[in-house]
Design a protein around this motif. Structure first.
Motif, PDB file in Angstrom:
ATOM      1  N   LEU A 130       7.238  11.509  -0.292  1.00  0.00           N
ATOM      2  CA  LEU A 130       7.043  12.961  -0.398  1.00  0.00           C
ATOM      3  C   LEU A 130       5.951  13.306  -1.399  1.00  0.00           C
ATOM      4  CD1 LEU A 130      10.746  14.203  -0.330  1.00  0.00           C
ATOM      5  CD2 LEU A 130       9.073  14.296   1.524  1.00  0.00           C
ATOM      6  N   LYS A 131       5.805  12.505  -2.426  1.00  0.00           N
ATOM      7  CA  LYS A 131       4.825  12.809  -3.470  1.00  0.00           C
ATOM      8  C   LYS A 131       3.426  12.311  -3.099  1.00  0.00           C
ATOM      9  CE  LYS A 131       4.009  12.157  -8.422  1.00  0.00           C
ATOM     10  NZ  LYS A 131       4.528  11.541  -9.670  1.00  0.00           N
ATOM     11  N   ASN A 132       3.343  11.147  -2.482  1.00  0.00           N
ATOM     12  CA  ASN A 132       2.037  10.527  -2.238  1.00  0.00           C
ATOM     13  C   ASN A 132       1.763  10.274  -0.758  1.00  0.00           C
ATOM     14  OD1 ASN A 132       1.511   9.903  -5.205  1.00  0.00           O
ATOM     15  ND2 ASN A 132       3.407   8.769  -4.864  1.00  0.00           N
ATOM     16  N   GLY A 133       2.543  10.892   0.121  1.00  0.00           N
ATOM     17  CA  GLY A 133       2.390  10.610   1.549  1.00  0.00           C
ATOM     18  C   GLY A 133       1.022  10.961   2.094  1.00  0.00           C
ATOM     19  N   ALA A 134       0.494  12.143   1.721  1.00  0.00           N
ATOM     20  CA  ALA A 134      -0.803  12.580   2.256  1.00  0.00           C
ATOM     21  C   ALA A 134      -1.914  11.619   1.832  1.00  0.00           C
ATOM     22  CB  ALA A 134      -1.098  13.997   1.777  1.00  0.00           C
ATOM     23  N   ARG A 135      -1.946  11.250   0.550  1.00  0.00           N
ATOM     24  CA  ARG A 135      -2.989  10.350   0.072  1.00  0.00           C
ATOM     25  C   ARG A 135      -2.867   8.967   0.720  1.00  0.00           C
ATOM     26  NH1 ARG A 135      -2.889   6.905  -4.109  1.00  0.00           N
ATOM     27  NH2 ARG A 135      -0.877   7.743  -4.814  1.00  0.00           N
ATOM     28  N   MET A 136      -1.640   8.481   0.867  1.00  0.00           N
ATOM     29  CA  MET A 136      -1.452   7.180   1.491  1.00  0.00           C
ATOM     30  C   MET A 136      -1.821   7.213   2.967  1.00  0.00           C
ATOM     31  SD  MET A 136       2.131   5.929  -0.247  1.00  0.00           S
ATOM     32  CE  MET A 136       2.006   4.313   0.506  1.00  0.00           C
ATOM     33  N   ARG A 137      -1.583   8.336   3.620  1.00  0.00           N
ATOM     34  CA  ARG A 137      -1.947   8.454   5.031  1.00  0.00           C
ATOM     35  C   ARG A 137      -3.472   8.424   5.203  1.00  0.00           C
ATOM     36  NH1 ARG A 137       1.289   9.705   9.016  1.00  0.00           N
ATOM     37  NH2 ARG A 137       2.874  10.353   7.524  1.00  0.00           N
ATOM     38  N   GLU A 138      -4.181   9.076   4.290  1.00  0.00           N
ATOM     39  CA  GLU A 138      -5.644   9.035   4.356  1.00  0.00           C
ATOM     40  C   GLU A 138      -6.146   7.599   4.202  1.00  0.00           C
ATOM     41  OE1 GLU A 138      -7.039  11.632   1.352  1.00  0.00           O
ATOM     42  OE2 GLU A 138      -6.359  13.476   2.361  1.00  0.00           O
ATOM     43  N   PHE A 139      -5.585   6.873   3.246  1.00  0.00           N
ATOM     44  CA  PHE A 139      -5.989   5.476   3.063  1.00  0.00           C
ATOM     45  C   PHE A 139      -5.667   4.656   4.306  1.00  0.00           C
ATOM     46  CE2 PHE A 139      -4.499   1.188   2.051  1.00  0.00           C
ATOM     47  CZ  PHE A 139      -5.658   0.633   1.527  1.00  0.00           C
ATOM     48  N   ALA A 140      -4.468   4.865   4.902  1.00  0.00           N
ATOM     49  CA  ALA A 140      -4.083   4.101   6.083  1.00  0.00           C
ATOM     50  C   ALA A 140      -5.005   4.405   7.257  1.00  0.00           C
ATOM     51  CB  ALA A 140      -2.628   4.417   6.448  1.00  0.00           C
ATOM     52  N   GLU A 141      -5.395   5.681   7.437  1.00  0.00           N
ATOM     53  CA  GLU A 141      -6.301   6.024   8.532  1.00  0.00           C
ATOM     54  C   GLU A 141      -7.659   5.358   8.336  1.00  0.00           C
ATOM     55  OE1 GLU A 141      -6.309  10.223   8.446  1.00  0.00           O
ATOM     56  OE2 GLU A 141      -4.373  10.442   9.487  1.00  0.00           O
ATOM     57  N   ALA A 142      -8.159   5.345   7.083  1.00  0.00           N
ATOM     58  CA  ALA A 142      -9.428   4.665   6.822  1.00  0.00           C
ATOM     59  C   ALA A 142      -9.307   3.165   7.080  1.00  0.00           C
ATOM     60  CB  ALA A 142      -9.860   4.930   5.380  1.00  0.00           C
ATOM     61  N   TYR A 143      -8.173   2.579   6.726  1.00  0.00           N
ATOM     62  CA  TYR A 143      -7.966   1.152   6.950  1.00  0.00           C
ATOM     63  C   TYR A 143      -7.930   0.835   8.446  1.00  0.00           C
ATOM     64  CZ  TYR A 143      -5.618  -3.390   6.860  1.00  0.00           C
ATOM     65  OH  TYR A 143      -5.276  -4.707   7.050  1.00  0.00           O
TER      66      TYR A 143
END
Length: 409
Positions: A238-251
């Motif tokens: 809930l706290k870092n989901g958006a940032r982690m999703r951006e990293f996962a999409e770039a990966y």
């Protein structure tokens, strides 16, 4: 060499020829019986004066006794070996003998069984249950065969059970309740109740699993680790989901450019989150893959609920803001709608609900509501109406006040 029978005959003949021998034996027995204490004291004195000789005699006696026991054990072992070989070589004769003995001694067999059962009741029942659980199909077949052979006995057992008034009344009430439920479901157009009847083997298996689960000494620590892990994983997503999703999409895009197989973004996000949370926890040694999967499912469900709640709140706030900004236009449109309905002979609609409805239609067109249902939208409209009714911002005033000041004719 003379045999034992010849030696016994010679001894009997000597006794017959010399009666004094038998008389001497009897006198010695009488003397021993009358002087036991004196004989015991004499023996003690002799042993104390001839200790080495007494010990030598004692050792000789012990050696003879040990040799005798060894010979007897060898004789018994040879007898057992011969009996074992005979049983192996004569299986049919052994089986016939056993069957014949059992048939001739039914009462003894029943007595032996009852005596053993009374002494080992729990063990006998446990072994019987294990045999039934190991082959349930065979158990069902044997049960059906017994019921077919013993119809009268089965009916008698049922009559004896129902002879208890409480049991009979409870069965009548249960049957009546089942019939009422069936009729109610049928009238409501619902399917009949489906009940999975658990067999005795299934119940015992469930009891063993429950006992192993609840009596496990490490269970409290296991549950603590799972609870902390699941809560920490949900909080991290809930706290870092958006940032982690951006990293996962770039990966994922980088893998596609390199020609590697694609990986779902959700998989990367939750795999990294699990790794981070596990590294931060003090202990995770009792967690299994099933626990991690359950924590991930719980987190995904919580994220969906949070997104749904966020969309709901955003929809309500946007509707309230839209009404505040375009209140006059919505009221005019509502009056025109009511006049048109009056010309067609239809009843008027409430102004406050129609205003909110107009605002909702305009807001939904430009607001993300993919996580909301029709019922959620209706609830959002009701909440927006309540907030508008309680609004007291300067220059705006509640919608109800505006409606009361303006005639509805």
């Amino acid at each position: 060499m003379n045999g034992p029978s010849e030696e016994g005959a010679a001894a009997r003949k000597a006794l017959a020829e010399h009666p004094s021998i038998d008389e001497g034996t009897e006198k010695r027995r009488q003397y021993v019986a009358a002087n036991r204490d004196r004989i015991r004291e004499l023996n003690r004195l002799w042993r104390s004066e001839h200790l080495d000789r007494a010990r030598e005699l004692n050792r000789d006696s012990m050696r003879r006794a040990a040799a005798r026991r060894h010979r007897e054990a060898q004789v018994r072992a040879r007898g057992r070996e011969r009996a074992k070989r005979w049983r192996v070589e004569h299986l049919e004769r052994r089986r016939e003998y056993q069957q014949r003995w059992v048939a001739e001694n039914r009462e003894k067999v029943r007595e032996y069984y009852n005596r053993y059962y009374e002494a080992h009741r729990d063990g006998v029942n446990a072994r019987a249950a294990a045999r039934r659980d190991a082959d349930p199909e065979r158990t069902k077949q044997v049960t059906r065969q017994w019921a077919g052979r013993n119809k009268e006995r089965r009916a008698e057992l049922q009559r004896n059970r129902r002879s208890d008034p409480e049991i009979y009344q409870s069965e009548l009430e249960a049957n009546a309740a089942a019939r009422r439920l069936k009729r109610s479901l049928s009238r409501a157009g619902l399917p009949p109740k489906r009940v999975h009847v658990a067999t005795a083997a299934e119940r015992r298996a469930n009891e063993r699993e429950a006992d192993a689960y609840f009596n496990n000494p490490s269970r409290p620590e296991h549950l603590r680790q799972f609870t902390v892990f699941a809560e920490s994983l949900t909080e991290h997503i809930l706290k870092n989901g958006a940032r982690m999703r951006e990293f996962a999409e770039a990966y994922v895009e980088a893998r596609a450019r390199m020609g590697l197989p694609t990986v779902p973004v959700e998989t990367i996000v939750y795999a990294r989150a699990v790794e981070i949370v596990a590294e931060r926890m003090r202990r995770v040694d009792l967690l299994t893959s099933r626990d991690v999967a359950a924590a991930v499912r719980s987190t995904k469900a919580e994220v969906v609920r949070e997104e749904r709640q966020e969309q709901f709140e955003r929809l309500v706030k946007t509707v309230v803001t839209q009404v505040h900004r375009n209140r006059a236009r919505y009221v005019v449109d509502t009056e025109m709608e009511n006049q048109a309905r009056a010309h067609r002979g239809k009843p008027r609609v409430p102004v406050e609900s129609t205003v909110v409805q107009f605002a909702m239609q305009e807001v939904i067109e430009r607001t993300s509501t993919n996580g909301l249902t029709v019922e959620d939208a209706q609830n959002a409209a009701r909440v927006a109406m309540l907030r508008l009714a309680m609004s007291s911002e300067p220059g705006l005033g509640p919608v109800n006040d505006r409606i009361q000041r303006r005639p509805l004719g």
